[in-house]
Design an enzyme around this catalytic site. Structure first.
Site: not given
Ligand code: PXP
Length: 256
Positions: A6, A9, A42, A44, A48, A69, A100, A152, A192
């Site tokens: 993922n 970031h 993801h 969002r 963000r 996602e 999340t 998941e 996660h």
């Protein structure tokens, strides 16, 4: 075991200055060179970190497979339908959360209707679907009735558990949930909060066939580069079955 990286970031660092670097698209190339089996982002509702442009470009450039996602609502679902990624994972989204925080509510009629609609819309575009759920029997039974391809399992409680007893409780929950999901005919993913220190016992769980790992790998990549950070995580995941003698039984990592 597939390792999906993922890269949200990487976009977080870029958005800190609203500039054009570092580019998550470049990060995805390096992650793939490091051995990632897929790339996860993801998008969002509040945009963000990841932007629409990132998802569109990643869909064009990722050579392994893109896991998109998203929450089961709004314009993001429309974009997922339009670009038809290899996979989509439906997640809960709250504006005020840092990340999340828990699995989807799959039990209430109110929550199930939009999930069902999103799954059918994605499915009709040939997208492989997944629901992000807590490792609970009831949640898995409810999720299975919505007929996704996969679930998941949320590993956040395991990651946050402090002390060997608490780790054991959470790992056992994950092991039971993976077996139950498998018995329901679902493919089992997990993710996660997984790190270089805690990923081994999760990667060794029977029936878990895919891990989604983000923050820890991007954090390490700041120091060692993305390709190496992914390669090191891939080695941990690949070695896990040989290192864990009893899957589902917590063993403190050596040296801790
Ligand atoms: N899986 C899901 C469904 C997530 O929402 C996230 C975080 O975006 C992850 C996995 C990756 O979590 P982490 O960044 O803590 O590795």
């Amino acid at each position: 075991m597939r390792l999906f990286i993922n890269i949200d970031h990487v976009a977080t660092v870029r958005q800190a200055r609203r500039t054009d670097e570092p580019d998550p698209v470049r990060a995805a190339v390096l992650a793939e060179l490091g051995g990632a089996d897929g790339i996860t982002v993801h998008l969002r509702e509040d945009r963000r970190h990841v932007q629409d442009r990132d998802v569109r470009l990643l869909q064009e450039t990722v050579r392994t497979g893109l896991n998109f996602e998203l929450a089961a609502a709004g314009d993001v679902l429309g974009l997922a339908e339009e670009i038809a990624p290899m996979a989509a994972t439906l997640v809960p989204e709250k504006r005020e959360e840092v990340t999340t925080e828990g699995g989807l509510d799959v039990g209430s009629a109110e929550a199930r209707a939009p999930l069902n609609q999103a799954l059918r819309r994605l499915e009709s575009r040939g997208v492989r679907t997944s629901l992000f759920v807590d490792p609970d029997r009831q949640a898995l039974d409810d999720a299975a009735k919505l007929r996704p391809h996969a679930v998941e399992l949320h590993t956040g409680e395991f990651a946050n558990a402090r002390g060997d007893d608490a780790k054991q409780v959470e790992l056992a929950r994950l092991a039971q949930a993976a077996a139950h999901a498998h018995s329901l005919g679902l493919a089992v993913h997990a993710g996660h909060g997984l790190t270089y220190e805690n990923a081994t016992p999760v990667a060794a769980l029977p029936h878990v066939e895919e891990l989604n790992i983000g923050h820890s790998v991007v954090a390490r990549a700041v120091f060692v580069g993305m390709e190496r950070a992914v390669r090191e995580m891939k080695e941990i995941v690949e070695r896990a079955p040989a290192r864990v003698r009893e899957p589902g039984v917590w063993m403190p990592p050596a040296g801790i």
